[in-house]
Design a protein around this motif. Structure first.
Motif, PDB file in Angstrom:
ATOM      1  N   VAL A   1       4.289  -9.436   7.343  1.00  0.00           N
ATOM      2  CA  VAL A   1       3.726  -8.307   6.617  1.00  0.00           C
ATOM      3  C   VAL A   1       3.349  -8.755   5.209  1.00  0.00           C
ATOM      4  O   VAL A   1       4.199  -9.263   4.479  1.00  0.00           O
ATOM      5  CB  VAL A   1       4.727  -7.138   6.546  1.00  0.00           C
ATOM      6  N   PRO A   2       2.087  -8.595   4.805  1.00  0.00           N
ATOM      7  CA  PRO A   2       1.694  -8.947   3.431  1.00  0.00           C
ATOM      8  C   PRO A   2       2.447  -8.099   2.408  1.00  0.00           C
ATOM      9  O   PRO A   2       2.832  -6.961   2.677  1.00  0.00           O
ATOM     10  CB  PRO A   2       0.181  -8.646   3.413  1.00  0.00           C
ATOM     11  N   GLN A   3       2.605  -8.661   1.236  1.00  0.00           N
ATOM     12  CA  GLN A   3       3.353  -7.980   0.188  1.00  0.00           C
ATOM     13  C   GLN A   3       2.735  -6.641  -0.204  1.00  0.00           C
ATOM     14  O   GLN A   3       3.474  -5.667  -0.435  1.00  0.00           O
ATOM     15  CB  GLN A   3       3.476  -8.885  -1.037  1.00  0.00           C
ATOM     16  N   PRO A   4       1.394  -6.502  -0.314  1.00  0.00           N
ATOM     17  CA  PRO A   4       0.848  -5.172  -0.656  1.00  0.00           C
ATOM     18  C   PRO A   4       1.221  -4.087   0.347  1.00  0.00           C
ATOM     19  O   PRO A   4       1.396  -2.934  -0.034  1.00  0.00           O
ATOM     20  CB  PRO A   4      -0.663  -5.419  -0.681  1.00  0.00           C
ATOM     21  N   ILE A   5       1.363  -4.453   1.632  1.00  0.00           N
ATOM     22  CA  ILE A   5       1.770  -3.470   2.631  1.00  0.00           C
ATOM     23  C   ILE A   5       3.233  -3.092   2.434  1.00  0.00           C
ATOM     24  O   ILE A   5       3.611  -1.918   2.508  1.00  0.00           O
ATOM     25  CB  ILE A   5       1.534  -4.009   4.054  1.00  0.00           C
ATOM     26  N   LEU A   6       4.077  -4.073   2.166  1.00  0.00           N
ATOM     27  CA  LEU A   6       5.495  -3.784   1.913  1.00  0.00           C
ATOM     28  C   LEU A   6       5.657  -2.884   0.699  1.00  0.00           C
ATOM     29  O   LEU A   6       6.473  -1.960   0.694  1.00  0.00           O
ATOM     30  CB  LEU A   6       6.266  -5.092   1.715  1.00  0.00           C
ATOM     31  N   SER A   7       4.853  -3.144  -0.325  1.00  0.00           N
ATOM     32  CA  SER A   7       4.960  -2.348  -1.554  1.00  0.00           C
ATOM     33  C   SER A   7       4.514  -0.911  -1.344  1.00  0.00           C
ATOM     34  O   SER A   7       4.926  -0.014  -2.087  1.00  0.00           O
ATOM     35  CB  SER A   7       4.125  -2.994  -2.669  1.00  0.00           C
ATOM     36  N   ALA A   8       3.681  -0.658  -0.352  1.00  0.00           N
ATOM     37  CA  ALA A   8       3.171   0.688  -0.121  1.00  0.00           C
ATOM     38  C   ALA A   8       4.258   1.651   0.332  1.00  0.00           C
ATOM     39  O   ALA A   8       4.090   2.870   0.218  1.00  0.00           O
ATOM     40  CB  ALA A   8       2.044   0.655   0.916  1.00  0.00           C
ATOM     41  N   PHE A   9       5.385   1.144   0.839  1.00  0.00           N
ATOM     42  CA  PHE A   9       6.444   2.016   1.322  1.00  0.00           C
ATOM     43  C   PHE A   9       7.446   2.383   0.229  1.00  0.00           C
ATOM     44  O   PHE A   9       8.206   3.327   0.390  1.00  0.00           O
ATOM     45  CB  PHE A   9       7.169   1.360   2.496  1.00  0.00           C
ATOM     46  N   GLY A  10       7.483   1.637  -0.839  1.00  0.00           N
ATOM     47  CA  GLY A  10       8.384   1.969  -1.934  1.00  0.00           C
ATOM     48  C   GLY A  10       9.840   1.677  -1.677  1.00  0.00           C
ATOM     49  O   GLY A  10      10.692   1.978  -2.532  1.00  0.00           O
ATOM     50  N   GLU A  11      10.182   1.113  -0.539  1.00  0.00           N
ATOM     51  CA  GLU A  11      11.555   0.717  -0.221  1.00  0.00           C
ATOM     52  C   GLU A  11      11.512  -0.350   0.853  1.00  0.00           C
ATOM     53  O   GLU A  11      10.442  -0.641   1.425  1.00  0.00           O
ATOM     54  CB  GLU A  11      12.385   1.920   0.252  1.00  0.00           C
TER      55      GLU A  11
END
Length: 261
Positions: free
Chosen positions: A169-179
């Protein structure tokens, strides 16, 4: 209703003024698809995992397309054809039962199509990127809308299909969840079935000669105010009655989501 305009010869009676050469991307081939993605693994957020571990079932709420990654590769044994690999990243939301707690997670769907993209050997250099040549392969484009969440379920690991891959999972996708997301193995697994509409095509830079009917001149004036009083500008804006009173009926004949309850 006027006939739909499609690429092809133009009737000479259309009063074409001149022919001009433009630089644009020409679409060489494309396809549309209606994918029913069954039993797609959903990786929950850390706060959603306790509810999934105790849930009997999960009711579907929504699915949001966060992003898509498109990759184009040439097929060596078939000249002019390319594979287009698209990876879709979804934010999936459901409602765990019992308790009616909202659960959220990530789902990833990989799709591959084969399209014609022609051939090209010329290298393109531009003034804004000196000494750097653009790639000669075509550009893959994927258009998609938010999918429809058709159904969801939760299973014990012993009852689920084994071998579910853990996605990168790319980092921008991980950041989109906020947790944090729970990407490892868990005792209970969450699956979703999604309906996805998409358009995929291959484009290549081309110089085309097109007919010109006339210049595109705007017919309406730009809105604004010539004075410094903001209340004068506000006074010319109509009152949005529809924002305060709901309509008596809704015309949903063109809404494809109406068939999914």
């Amino acid at each position: 209703m006027a006939d739909r305009v499609v690429p092809g010869p133009v009737d000479s009676s259309e009063r074409i003024r001149e022919a001009v050469c433009i630089h644009t991307r020409k679409i060489y081939s494309g396809c549309r698809d209606k994918d029913c993605i069954e039993d797609l693994r959903v990786f929950p957020t850390a706060s959603s995992r306790p509810y999934i571990d105790t849930a009997f079932s999960i009711r579907p709420r929504s699915a949001e397309l966060l992003s898509a990654c498109v990759n184009v590769e040439e097929i060596t044994f078939n000249r002019g054809y390319y594979t287009v690999d698209v990876t879709y990243f979804y934010r999936v939301t459901g409602e765990a039962f019992p308790g009616d707690a909202t659960v959220t997670g990530l789902a990833v769907f990989d799709k591959r199509v084969i399209l014609f993209g022609s051939e090209g050997s010329a290298r393109v250099f531009t003034s804004d990127t000196p000494f750097a040549a653009q790639a000669v392969q075509p550009v893959g484009v994927a258009e998609a809308v938010d999918p429809i969440a058709l159904s969801m379920k939760v299973l014990d690991r012993a009852c689920a299909c084994s071998g579910d891959p853990i996605p990168e999972v790319p980092q921008p996708i991980l950041s989109a969840f906020g947790e944090d997301l729970v990407l490892g193995e868990t005792s209970r697994l969450w699956y979703a079935t999604l309906g996805q509409f998409s358009l995929i095509r291959l484009e290549r830079d081309s110089q085309l000669v097109i007919p010109v009917y006339s210049y595109g001149f705007p017919e309406c004036e730009c809105p604004g105010s010539g004075d410094d009083d903001p209340c004068s500008l506000f006074g010319r804006i109509r009152f949005p009655v529809e924002e305060f009173y709901p309509p008596d009926s809704l015309d949903s004949s063109d809404d494809y989501r109406q068939f999914v309850q």
